[in-house]
Scaffold this motif. Structure first.
Motif, mmCIF file in Angstrom:
data_model
loop_
_atom_site.group_PDB
_atom_site.id
_atom_site.type_symbol
_atom_site.label_atom_id
_atom_site.label_comp_id
_atom_site.label_asym_id
_atom_site.label_seq_id
_atom_site.Cartn_x
_atom_site.Cartn_y
_atom_site.Cartn_z
ATOM 1 N N ARG A 68 112.024 40.427 -43.305
ATOM 2 C CA ARG A 68 111.699 41.260 -42.141
ATOM 3 C C ARG A 68 111.994 42.731 -42.411
ATOM 4 N NH1 ARG A 68 114.293 37.921 -37.505
ATOM 5 N NH2 ARG A 68 114.822 39.931 -36.633
ATOM 6 N N PHE A 69 113.135 42.969 -43.098
ATOM 7 C CA PHE A 69 113.522 44.342 -43.434
ATOM 8 C C PHE A 69 112.464 44.976 -44.348
ATOM 9 C CE2 PHE A 69 115.686 47.317 -46.273
ATOM 10 C CZ PHE A 69 116.212 48.198 -45.343
ATOM 11 N N ASP A 70 112.033 44.192 -45.381
ATOM 12 C CA ASP A 70 111.020 44.697 -46.314
ATOM 13 C C ASP A 70 109.718 45.020 -45.583
ATOM 14 O OD1 ASP A 70 112.721 44.516 -48.354
ATOM 15 O OD2 ASP A 70 111.857 42.710 -49.252
ATOM 16 N N LYS A 71 109.368 44.113 -44.646
ATOM 17 C CA LYS A 71 108.127 44.314 -43.896
ATOM 18 C C LYS A 71 108.207 45.610 -43.072
ATOM 19 C CE LYS A 71 105.238 41.975 -40.575
ATOM 20 N NZ LYS A 71 105.311 41.006 -39.510
ATOM 21 N N HIS A 72 109.345 45.798 -42.405
ATOM 22 C CA HIS A 72 109.512 47.015 -41.602
ATOM 23 C C HIS A 72 109.501 48.267 -42.468
ATOM 24 C CE1 HIS A 72 111.318 44.628 -38.085
ATOM 25 N NE2 HIS A 72 110.076 44.950 -37.836
ATOM 26 N N LEU A 73 110.128 48.122 -43.643
ATOM 27 C CA LEU A 73 110.171 49.257 -44.568
ATOM 28 C C LEU A 73 108.766 49.638 -45.011
ATOM 29 C CD1 LEU A 73 112.585 50.816 -45.766
ATOM 30 C CD2 LEU A 73 112.178 49.579 -47.880
ATOM 31 N N ARG A 74 107.958 48.593 -45.330
ATOM 32 C CA ARG A 74 106.571 48.860 -45.751
ATOM 33 C C ARG A 74 105.788 49.519 -44.613
ATOM 34 N NH1 ARG A 74 107.047 43.935 -48.351
ATOM 35 N NH2 ARG A 74 105.947 42.847 -46.683
ATOM 36 N N GLN A 75 106.019 49.010 -43.389
ATOM 37 C CA GLN A 75 105.322 49.591 -42.231
ATOM 38 C C GLN A 75 105.725 51.045 -42.032
ATOM 39 O OE1 GLN A 75 106.285 46.900 -39.107
ATOM 40 N NE2 GLN A 75 104.321 45.830 -39.239
ATOM 41 N N LEU A 76 107.033 51.284 -42.205
ATOM 42 C CA LEU A 76 107.557 52.635 -42.039
ATOM 43 C C LEU A 76 106.965 53.576 -43.083
ATOM 44 C CD1 LEU A 76 109.710 53.657 -40.030
ATOM 45 C CD2 LEU A 76 111.272 53.756 -41.947
ATOM 46 N N GLU A 77 106.881 53.074 -44.346
ATOM 47 C CA GLU A 77 106.312 53.889 -45.420
ATOM 48 C C GLU A 77 104.847 54.209 -45.125
ATOM 49 O OE1 GLU A 77 109.080 52.345 -49.111
ATOM 50 O OE2 GLU A 77 107.044 51.591 -48.903
ATOM 51 N N LYS A 78 104.140 53.175 -44.626
ATOM 52 C CA LYS A 78 102.722 53.350 -44.302
ATOM 53 C C LYS A 78 102.572 54.385 -43.183
ATOM 54 C CE LYS A 78 98.745 50.536 -43.174
ATOM 55 N NZ LYS A 78 98.353 49.230 -42.685
ATOM 56 N N MET A 79 103.438 54.254 -42.170
ATOM 57 C CA MET A 79 103.373 55.187 -41.046
ATOM 58 C C MET A 79 103.702 56.608 -41.496
ATOM 59 S SD MET A 79 104.822 52.839 -38.034
ATOM 60 C CE MET A 79 105.512 54.105 -37.032
ATOM 61 N N ARG A 81 103.207 57.780 -44.498
ATOM 62 C CA ARG A 81 102.051 58.294 -45.246
ATOM 63 C C ARG A 81 100.961 58.753 -44.287
ATOM 64 N NH1 ARG A 81 102.937 54.053 -48.814
ATOM 65 N NH2 ARG A 81 101.268 52.816 -47.908
ATOM 66 N N ILE A 82 100.698 57.933 -43.252
ATOM 67 C CA ILE A 82 99.664 58.286 -42.269
ATOM 68 C C ILE A 82 100.063 59.577 -41.553
ATOM 69 C CG2 ILE A 82 98.592 57.598 -40.085
ATOM 70 C CD1 ILE A 82 98.737 54.703 -41.096
ATOM 71 N N SER A 83 101.343 59.649 -41.162
ATOM 72 C CA SER A 83 101.812 60.835 -40.448
ATOM 73 C C SER A 83 101.720 62.084 -41.332
ATOM 74 C CB SER A 83 103.237 60.578 -39.983
ATOM 75 O OG SER A 83 103.910 61.760 -39.803
ATOM 76 N N ASP A 84 102.062 61.928 -42.637
ATOM 77 C CA ASP A 84 101.952 63.065 -43.561
ATOM 78 C C ASP A 84 100.508 63.531 -43.662
ATOM 79 O OD1 ASP A 84 104.576 63.016 -43.982
ATOM 80 O OD2 ASP A 84 104.524 62.232 -46.026
ATOM 81 N N ARG A 85 99.610 62.508 -43.844
ATOM 82 C CA ARG A 85 98.181 62.834 -43.959
ATOM 83 C C ARG A 85 97.690 63.503 -42.684
ATOM 84 N NH1 ARG A 85 96.703 57.960 -46.433
ATOM 85 N NH2 ARG A 85 95.947 57.114 -44.478
ATOM 86 N N TYR A 86 98.149 62.957 -41.541
ATOM 87 C CA TYR A 86 97.729 63.470 -40.244
ATOM 88 C C TYR A 86 98.209 64.913 -40.073
ATOM 89 C CZ TYR A 86 97.457 63.822 -35.172
ATOM 90 O OH TYR A 86 97.188 64.234 -33.898
ATOM 91 N N GLN A 87 99.479 65.128 -40.467
ATOM 92 C CA GLN A 87 100.030 66.489 -40.330
ATOM 93 C C GLN A 87 99.309 67.473 -41.236
ATOM 94 O OE1 GLN A 87 104.229 66.876 -40.581
ATOM 95 N NE2 GLN A 87 104.584 65.454 -38.903
ATOM 96 N N ARG A 88 98.988 66.990 -42.475
ATOM 97 C CA ARG A 88 98.271 67.875 -43.402
ATOM 98 C C ARG A 88 96.907 68.250 -42.830
ATOM 99 N NH1 ARG A 88 100.316 65.052 -47.714
ATOM 100 N NH2 ARG A 88 98.486 63.727 -47.877
ATOM 101 N N SER A 89 96.179 67.226 -42.311
ATOM 102 C CA SER A 89 94.845 67.546 -41.792
ATOM 103 C C SER A 89 94.943 68.387 -40.524
ATOM 104 C CB SER A 89 94.008 66.284 -41.566
ATOM 105 O OG SER A 89 94.637 65.475 -40.641
ATOM 106 N N LEU A 90 96.023 68.179 -39.767
ATOM 107 C CA LEU A 90 96.229 68.988 -38.563
ATOM 108 C C LEU A 90 96.476 70.450 -38.938
ATOM 109 C CD1 LEU A 90 96.239 67.890 -35.698
ATOM 110 C CD2 LEU A 90 98.704 68.130 -35.674
ATOM 111 N N ARG A 91 97.306 70.630 -40.004
ATOM 112 C CA ARG A 91 97.590 71.997 -40.472
ATOM 113 C C ARG A 91 96.298 72.662 -40.935
ATOM 114 N NH1 ARG A 91 102.597 70.397 -42.481
ATOM 115 N NH2 ARG A 91 101.727 69.779 -44.462
ATOM 116 N N GLN A 92 95.504 71.881 -41.723
ATOM 117 C CA GLN A 92 94.246 72.402 -42.248
ATOM 118 C C GLN A 92 93.303 72.778 -41.105
ATOM 119 O OE1 GLN A 92 93.948 73.085 -45.360
ATOM 120 N NE2 GLN A 92 91.887 73.918 -45.050
ATOM 121 N N LEU A 93 93.287 71.892 -40.103
ATOM 122 C CA LEU A 93 92.436 72.105 -38.930
ATOM 123 C C LEU A 93 92.854 73.373 -38.197
ATOM 124 C CD1 LEU A 93 90.242 70.043 -38.163
ATOM 125 C CD2 LEU A 93 91.679 69.393 -36.240
#
Ligand SMILES: Nc1nc2c(ncn2[C@@H]2O[C@H](COP(=O)(O)OP(=O)(O)OP(=O)(O)O)[C@@H](O)[C@H]2O)c(=O)[nH]1
Length: 267
Positions: A68-79, A81-93
């Motif tokens: 369960r911990f590994d699963k949450h960690l993977r979800q957190l990493e994914k989130m 990454r998504i948040s980083d990408r989102y912030q980058r595109s937001l900055r670019q925008l």
């Protein structure tokens, strides 16, 4: 010495099986001892099995927790990454939005909003300079209007008119490059900000700009479009506000138009 329990068990069973010994006190005591031993052995066996199943359960629980911990960690990493990408595109925008809100889309020169921003900055530093007694070189603004531009649209169409606006914008930008900033004020009007110029220098520069535009010709549909601009200049004076400075430049432009156009007037 190691006890062989199987052997011992056999001996005890043999003794207990002899009918003559059955009522003997030693046989009874031995039988009792044997039963106590059996009882303790069963208890030990139960405890051992209990402990084994407890250990299994704990291992199972640990494994499931870790999964369960590994699963949450993977979800957190994914989130993340998504948040980083989102912030980058937001900055670019935001950068693009900031750019489009300050740049005129046709000529790609600063638009009126940006030119007002720059003028406001230049005005503030001019006021500081004025307070320090430096009055040789001043903030100068020049209002430029393309002459008879309606004719270009009427004769060649709006698209050609747009192309002429772009070409003249580039030409004028080149002329003031490094000395000041030019922006599209609106329609066929442009504004130049010269942050630190004497009136004579500003006049000479705008004269050069006027001359460059009037010797420029635009080819359209096998015809040549001759262009010219009228320019009104105003130099900062004590007690000026941005409005009074711009208004003097506008009045000077009006005079340049009345003067027959293709001319520069210092107001
Ligand atoms: N093609 C094109 N035309 C524009 C644009 N903005 C303003 N104009 C035109 O510029 C013309 C300005 O016309 P007027 O204000 O009568 O001025 P003018 O013909 O240049 O005459 P003077 O300024 O008096 O020399 C109008 O025909 C507007 O439609 C634009 O972005 N593209």
């Amino acid at each position: 010495m190691k006890t062989d329990f199987t052997e011992l068990e056999k001996i005890i069973q043999d003794i207990l099986a002899v009918p003559e010994y059955r009522d003997h006190p030693a046989s009874k005591a031995l039988k009792q001892l044997w039963e106590i031993n059996q009882d303790q052995w069963h208890r030990m066996d139960r405890l051992t099995r209990l402990s084994d199943s407890y250990q299994d359960m704990m291992i199972q629980r640990e494994r499931s927790l870790s999964e369960r911990f590994d699963k949450h960690l993977r979800q957190l990493e994914k989130m993340t990454r998504i948040s980083d990408r989102y912030q980058r595109s937001l900055r670019q925008l935001n950068i693009e939005l900031e750019k489009t809100s300050l740049i005129d889309p046709l000529t790609e020169l600063p638009n009126r909003r940006m030119i007002m921003k720059r003028l406001s900055q230049a005005f503030e530093s001019q006021q500081e300079k004025h307070q320090q007694g430096d009055q040789v070189a001043n903030l100068v603004v020049a209002m430029i209007d393309i002459d008879y531009f309606k004719k270009v649209n009427d004769e060649f169409g709006h698209q050609v008119g747009d192309d002429v606006l772009i070409a003249l914008g580039q030409l004028m930008e080149k002329t003031v490059e490094g000395l000041g900033i030019i922006g599209r004020w609106g329609g066929e009007e442009f504004l130049v900000i010269l942050p630190s110029h004497t009136s004579a220098h500003a006049l000479a520069l705008m004269e050069r700009l006027r001359s460059n535009v009037s010797s420029y010709s635009f080819d359209a549909e096998n015809k040549t479009i001759q262009t010219s601009v009228s320019v009104g200049i105003a130099s900062y004076q004590a007690e000026d506000s941005m409005d009074t400075l711009l208004s003097r430049a506008d009045n000077a432009l009006y005079l340049a138009k009345s003067d027959g156009r293709n001319s520069v007037i210092l107001g």
